[in-house]
Write a protein that holds these residues in place. Structure first.
Motif, PDB file in Angstrom:
ATOM      1  N   LEU A  68       1.213  -1.117   0.085  1.00  0.00           N
ATOM      2  CA  LEU A  68       0.342   0.229  -0.165  1.00  0.00           C
ATOM      3  C   LEU A  68       1.313   1.348   0.127  1.00  0.00           C
ATOM      4  O   LEU A  68       1.948   1.999   1.034  1.00  0.00           O
ATOM      5  N   LYS A  69       0.327   2.282  -1.126  1.00  0.00           N
ATOM      6  CA  LYS A  69       0.755   3.562  -0.583  1.00  0.00           C
ATOM      7  C   LYS A  69       0.466   4.326  -0.276  1.00  0.00           C
ATOM      8  O   LYS A  69      -1.083   5.224  -0.391  1.00  0.00           O
ATOM      9  N   THR A  70       1.084   5.091   0.985  1.00  0.00           N
ATOM     10  CA  THR A  70       0.104   6.136   2.011  1.00  0.00           C
ATOM     11  C   THR A  70      -0.403   6.899   1.360  1.00  0.00           C
ATOM     12  O   THR A  70      -2.051   7.608   1.900  1.00  0.00           O
ATOM     13  N   GLU A  71       0.208   8.099   0.414  1.00  0.00           N
ATOM     14  CA  GLU A  71      -0.612   9.273  -0.452  1.00  0.00           C
ATOM     15  C   GLU A  71      -1.933   8.518  -1.102  1.00  0.00           C
ATOM     16  O   GLU A  71      -2.455   9.461  -1.108  1.00  0.00           O
ATOM     17  N   GLN A  72      -2.165   7.754  -0.957  1.00  0.00           N
ATOM     18  CA  GLN A  72      -3.322   7.015  -2.048  1.00  0.00           C
ATOM     19  C   GLN A  72      -4.657   6.497  -0.851  1.00  0.00           C
ATOM     20  O   GLN A  72      -5.498   6.530  -1.636  1.00  0.00           O
ATOM     21  N   TYR A  73      -4.324   7.091   0.415  1.00  0.00           N
ATOM     22  CA  TYR A  73      -5.219   6.913   1.585  1.00  0.00           C
ATOM     23  C   TYR A  73      -5.155   8.413   2.089  1.00  0.00           C
ATOM     24  O   TYR A  73      -5.588   8.378   3.128  1.00  0.00           O
ATOM     25  N   GLY A  74      -4.589   9.655   1.647  1.00  0.00           N
ATOM     26  CA  GLY A  74      -4.917  10.970   2.398  1.00  0.00           C
ATOM     27  C   GLY A  74      -4.042  11.073   3.158  1.00  0.00           C
ATOM     28  O   GLY A  74      -3.785  11.720   4.110  1.00  0.00           O
ATOM     29  N   VAL A  75      -2.894  10.611   3.356  1.00  0.00           N
ATOM     30  CA  VAL A  75      -1.618  10.769   4.108  1.00  0.00           C
ATOM     31  C   VAL A  75      -1.066  11.836   3.291  1.00  0.00           C
ATOM     32  O   VAL A  75      -0.847  11.492   2.069  1.00  0.00           O
ATOM     33  N   PRO A  76      -0.397  13.258   3.913  1.00  0.00           N
ATOM     34  CA  PRO A  76       0.943  13.357   2.768  1.00  0.00           C
ATOM     35  C   PRO A  76       1.846  13.738   2.947  1.00  0.00           C
ATOM     36  O   PRO A  76       3.188  14.011   3.155  1.00  0.00           O
ATOM     37  N   GLN A  77       1.991  12.491   2.502  1.00  0.00           N
ATOM     38  CA  GLN A  77       3.821  11.519   2.662  1.00  0.00           C
ATOM     39  C   GLN A  77       4.118  10.134   1.641  1.00  0.00           C
ATOM     40  O   GLN A  77       2.574   9.363   1.361  1.00  0.00           O
TER      41      GLN A  77
END
Length: 310
Positions: A68-77
């Motif tokens: 999973l890539k965090t920016e694809q779930y609204g995390v600003p990193q």
């Protein structure tokens, strides 16, 4: 060759112990998170859990794992993690998570001008929002009354404008430090985030005049509430080692309920509620509810005007 590698097998030992201990039920849900290098092991875990063979004594799980890539779930990193979810049969197959935001192109040469213009959109404008930028996340946190996040030092003529130079080298060259602008997601937040240098302008960069992200600001980039009560020593390491809460909400919601967190739930997670000292002590008892109990000096909380226990 790192001896810590074996630690990723510890959860397997725990779940086997739960199965083998008389009078104890197997775990109903298992959620594991690690760096992407563990994906081959997660594959072994999943096949073993589905089989119910050997020491599992016929206890089977539905099991899936993803990168999973965090920016694809609204995390600003930008942060890539391996996640495994397993649960006892009866609730159907575990569906993969549905990204809510677009991916960010890590390689600057491939981004092009288009990605500079890919500013966050309104929720109703399409199937996915663009990734959330550092500037947007910090600006929103700074506008909350009483927030410890103050990004006025990064503003120029009312506009949020800064760039970050990473503490880490890229491409195998320790001197080749990456850069991210305020309109882009942050680098992966690690325990060394306090070493990243933040510049308001190119002139400041050339003059060697830099700033640093504070602990509350670093926490916001991890999607912790702006007023999260960080305490104890090496708080930067605490921030960097944590799973971004927003990603955690997506994973746990899928694992426990089979769906995604609602917009209302996500919005409620942006502020830490006021918790009384009595409630804090009750939670500690719950957390230390095994036979040994926690020692009196553990989980020390540093409060104003009071020295914390070692």
């Amino acid at each position: 060759m790192d001896p810590r590698t074996a630690l990723v097998l510890e959860p397997l030992r725990w779940l086997l112990k739960a199965i083998e201990t008389e009078g104890r039920d197997p775990y109903k849900v298992i959620v594991l998170e690690q760096v992407p290098a563990v994906l081959p092991l997660w594959d072994v875990y999943a096949r073993l859990l589905r089989s119910g063979e050997g020491r599992l004594r016929g206890v089977k799980y539905e099991a899936e794992f993803w990168e999973l890539k965090t920016e694809q779930y609204g995390v600003p990193q930008t942060r890539t993690r391996a996640v495994l979810v397993a649960r006892r049969p009866g609730e159907g197959a575990i569906a993969p998570l549905s990204p809510t935001h677009l991916p960010f192109q890590l390689h600057r040469a491939k981004r092009g001008a288009a990605q500079h213009d890919m500013l966050p959109t309104d929720p109703g404008s399409g199937p996915k929002d663009a990734w959330v930028s550092m500037g947007r996340a910090l600006d929103a946190a700074s506008k909350v009354e009483g927030s410890p996040v103050d990004v006025s030092r990064f503003r120029e003529n009312g506009e949020m404008k800064f760039f970050v130079v990473s503490n880490y080298g890229s491409g195998g060259d320790p001197k080749n430090r990456g850069r991210r602008h305020s309109y882009e997601p942050a680098f992966t937040v690690t325990g060394k985030i306090s070493r990243n240098k933040v510049y308001k302008s190119l002139e400041d960069y050339e003059a060697g005049k830099h700033d640093r992200f504070t602990i509350p600001e670093s926490g916001v980039l991890q999607t912790f509430p702006h007023n999260f009560p960080w305490s104890g020593k090496d708080q930067a390491q605490q921030v960097g080692n944590a799973v971004p809460p927003r990603l955690g909400m997506h994973v746990l919601s899928r694992a426990l309920r089979g769906d995604a967190p609602s917009d209302t739930e996500l919005a409620a997670a942006t502020s830490w509620p006021t918790v009384s000292p009595t409630t804090t002590e009750e939670l500690r008892v719950l957390g230390c509810g095994d036979q040994s109990r926690c020692p009196n000096t553990s989980h020390a909380v540093k409060r104003p005007g009071r020295k914390s226990a070692p």
